[in-house]
Scaffold this motif. Structure first.
Motif, PDB file in Angstrom:
ATOM      1  N   PRO A   4       1.743  -5.178  14.556  1.00  0.00           N
ATOM      2  CA  PRO A   4       2.684  -5.164  13.295  1.00  0.00           C
ATOM      3  C   PRO A   4       2.381  -6.395  12.396  1.00  0.00           C
ATOM      4  O   PRO A   4       2.298  -6.274  11.161  1.00  0.00           O
ATOM      5  N   GLU A   5       2.272  -7.164  13.151  1.00  0.00           N
ATOM      6  CA  GLU A   5       1.966  -8.754  12.293  1.00  0.00           C
ATOM      7  C   GLU A   5       0.488  -8.706  11.640  1.00  0.00           C
ATOM      8  O   GLU A   5       0.513  -9.347  10.598  1.00  0.00           O
ATOM      9  N   PHE A   6      -0.447  -8.325  12.438  1.00  0.00           N
ATOM     10  CA  PHE A   6      -1.699  -8.178  11.905  1.00  0.00           C
ATOM     11  C   PHE A   6      -1.825  -7.396  10.726  1.00  0.00           C
ATOM     12  O   PHE A   6      -2.219  -7.707   9.448  1.00  0.00           O
ATOM     13  N   ARG A   7      -1.207  -6.250  10.893  1.00  0.00           N
ATOM     14  CA  ARG A   7      -1.121  -5.186   9.738  1.00  0.00           C
ATOM     15  C   ARG A   7      -0.191  -5.845   8.461  1.00  0.00           C
ATOM     16  O   ARG A   7      -0.807  -5.470   7.207  1.00  0.00           O
ATOM     17  N   ARG A   8       0.921  -6.707   8.791  1.00  0.00           N
ATOM     18  CA  ARG A   8       1.594  -7.039   7.596  1.00  0.00           C
ATOM     19  C   ARG A   8       0.672  -8.194   6.909  1.00  0.00           C
ATOM     20  O   ARG A   8       0.589  -8.315   5.605  1.00  0.00           O
ATOM     21  N   ARG A   9      -0.086  -9.064   7.635  1.00  0.00           N
ATOM     22  CA  ARG A   9      -0.998  -9.821   6.860  1.00  0.00           C
ATOM     23  C   ARG A   9      -1.730  -9.296   5.984  1.00  0.00           C
ATOM     24  O   ARG A   9      -2.334  -9.815   5.146  1.00  0.00           O
ATOM     25  N   LYS A  10      -2.695  -8.084   6.882  1.00  0.00           N
ATOM     26  CA  LYS A  10      -3.684  -7.589   6.281  1.00  0.00           C
ATOM     27  C   LYS A  10      -3.120  -6.789   4.970  1.00  0.00           C
ATOM     28  O   LYS A  10      -3.857  -7.149   3.879  1.00  0.00           O
ATOM     29  N   GLY A  11      -1.947  -6.130   4.973  1.00  0.00           N
ATOM     30  CA  GLY A  11      -1.477  -5.791   3.726  1.00  0.00           C
ATOM     31  C   GLY A  11      -1.172  -6.710   2.726  1.00  0.00           C
ATOM     32  O   GLY A  11      -1.493  -6.632   1.405  1.00  0.00           O
ATOM     33  N   GLU A  12      -0.592  -7.994   3.094  1.00  0.00           N
ATOM     34  CA  GLU A  12      -0.151  -8.972   1.938  1.00  0.00           C
ATOM     35  C   GLU A  12      -1.814  -9.618   1.352  1.00  0.00           C
ATOM     36  O   GLU A  12      -1.694  -9.708   0.240  1.00  0.00           O
ATOM     37  N   SER A  13      -2.638  -9.555   2.247  1.00  0.00           N
ATOM     38  CA  SER A  13      -3.906 -10.083   1.605  1.00  0.00           C
ATOM     39  C   SER A  13      -4.480  -9.185   0.763  1.00  0.00           C
ATOM     40  O   SER A  13      -5.092  -9.417  -0.264  1.00  0.00           O
ATOM     41  N   LEU A  14      -4.326  -7.677   1.140  1.00  0.00           N
ATOM     42  CA  LEU A  14      -4.973  -6.832   0.262  1.00  0.00           C
ATOM     43  C   LEU A  14      -4.350  -6.765  -1.077  1.00  0.00           C
ATOM     44  O   LEU A  14      -4.629  -6.522  -2.215  1.00  0.00           O
ATOM     45  N   LYS A  15      -2.965  -7.028  -0.978  1.00  0.00           N
ATOM     46  CA  LYS A  15      -1.899  -7.044  -2.382  1.00  0.00           C
ATOM     47  C   LYS A  15      -2.397  -7.987  -3.292  1.00  0.00           C
ATOM     48  O   LYS A  15      -2.634  -7.936  -4.382  1.00  0.00           O
ATOM     49  N   GLN A  16      -2.864  -9.217  -2.570  1.00  0.00           N
ATOM     50  CA  GLN A  16      -3.161 -10.473  -3.484  1.00  0.00           C
ATOM     51  C   GLN A  16      -4.529 -10.450  -3.753  1.00  0.00           C
ATOM     52  O   GLN A  16      -5.145 -10.623  -5.010  1.00  0.00           O
ATOM     53  N   ASN A  17      -5.596 -10.000  -2.888  1.00  0.00           N
ATOM     54  CA  ASN A  17      -7.154 -10.139  -3.264  1.00  0.00           C
ATOM     55  C   ASN A  17      -7.757  -8.589  -3.443  1.00  0.00           C
ATOM     56  O   ASN A  17      -8.761  -8.653  -3.937  1.00  0.00           O
ATOM     57  N   GLY A  18      -6.968  -7.577  -3.047  1.00  0.00           N
ATOM     58  CA  GLY A  18      -7.723  -6.236  -3.227  1.00  0.00           C
ATOM     59  C   GLY A  18      -7.737  -5.707  -4.583  1.00  0.00           C
ATOM     60  O   GLY A  18      -7.088  -6.109  -5.612  1.00  0.00           O
ATOM     61  N   VAL A  19      -8.392  -4.555  -4.639  1.00  0.00           N
ATOM     62  CA  VAL A  19      -8.589  -3.674  -5.940  1.00  0.00           C
ATOM     63  C   VAL A  19      -7.526  -2.828  -5.825  1.00  0.00           C
ATOM     64  O   VAL A  19      -7.118  -1.838  -5.216  1.00  0.00           O
ATOM     65  N   PRO A  20      -6.470  -2.899  -6.965  1.00  0.00           N
ATOM     66  CA  PRO A  20      -5.462  -1.983  -7.003  1.00  0.00           C
ATOM     67  C   PRO A  20      -5.958  -0.738  -7.801  1.00  0.00           C
ATOM     68  O   PRO A  20      -6.557  -0.565  -8.823  1.00  0.00           O
ATOM     69  N   ILE A  21      -5.561   0.592  -7.172  1.00  0.00           N
ATOM     70  CA  ILE A  21      -5.592   1.911  -7.843  1.00  0.00           C
ATOM     71  C   ILE A  21      -4.321   2.674  -7.909  1.00  0.00           C
ATOM     72  O   ILE A  21      -3.437   2.451  -7.201  1.00  0.00           O
ATOM     73  N   ASP A  22      -4.178   3.307  -8.889  1.00  0.00           N
ATOM     74  CA  ASP A  22      -3.054   4.282  -8.824  1.00  0.00           C
ATOM     75  C   ASP A  22      -3.395   5.529  -8.248  1.00  0.00           C
ATOM     76  O   ASP A  22      -4.219   6.207  -8.890  1.00  0.00           O
ATOM     77  N   THR A  23      -2.655   5.911  -7.166  1.00  0.00           N
ATOM     78  CA  THR A  23      -2.892   7.015  -6.598  1.00  0.00           C
ATOM     79  C   THR A  23      -1.798   8.179  -6.672  1.00  0.00           C
ATOM     80  O   THR A  23      -0.785   7.867  -7.302  1.00  0.00           O
TER      81      THR A  23
END
Length: 101
Positions: A4-23
């Motif tokens: 859970p901690e790894f997924r939380r950190r990965k999610g936070e990283s993607l929210k900051q650095n990832g490409v957003p798309i509206d699905t």
């Protein structure tokens, strides 16, 4: 314990650095591949058609331990993905209420 901690950190990283798309919101499903004490968690399902390739991509949120159906009042949900890798993504369901503990 660490997942859970790894997924939380990965999610936070993607929210900051990832490409957003509206699905497009598709619904809520039980994740029958996983259970705790005989209970299955729920997942929010969305999809998006890549305009460059016309391929349809299906995204599933992390596990949720209550049925969020009554709390989803939108047709679109933002997904953040790692540039160049649509397999690394985070479905942003932060608008949902948190489960009381």
């Amino acid at each position: 314990m660490f997942v859970p901690e790894f997924r939380r950190r990965k999610g936070e990283s993607l929210k900051q650095n990832g490409v957003p798309i509206d699905t497009h919101y598709q619904g809520v499903e039980l994740n029958t591949r996983f259970s705790v004490n005989g209970r299955h968690p729920f997942q929010v399902i969305t999809q998006w058609q890549n305009p460059a390739t016309s391929e349809v991509h299906v995204f599933k949120s992390h596990n949720i331990w209550f049925d969020p159906s009554n709390y989803i009042h939108t047709d679109t949900i933002t997904v953040f993905y790692e540039k160049g890798d649509l397999q690394q993504y985070y479905v942003d369901i932060s608008f949902l209420p948190k489960l009381a503990t």
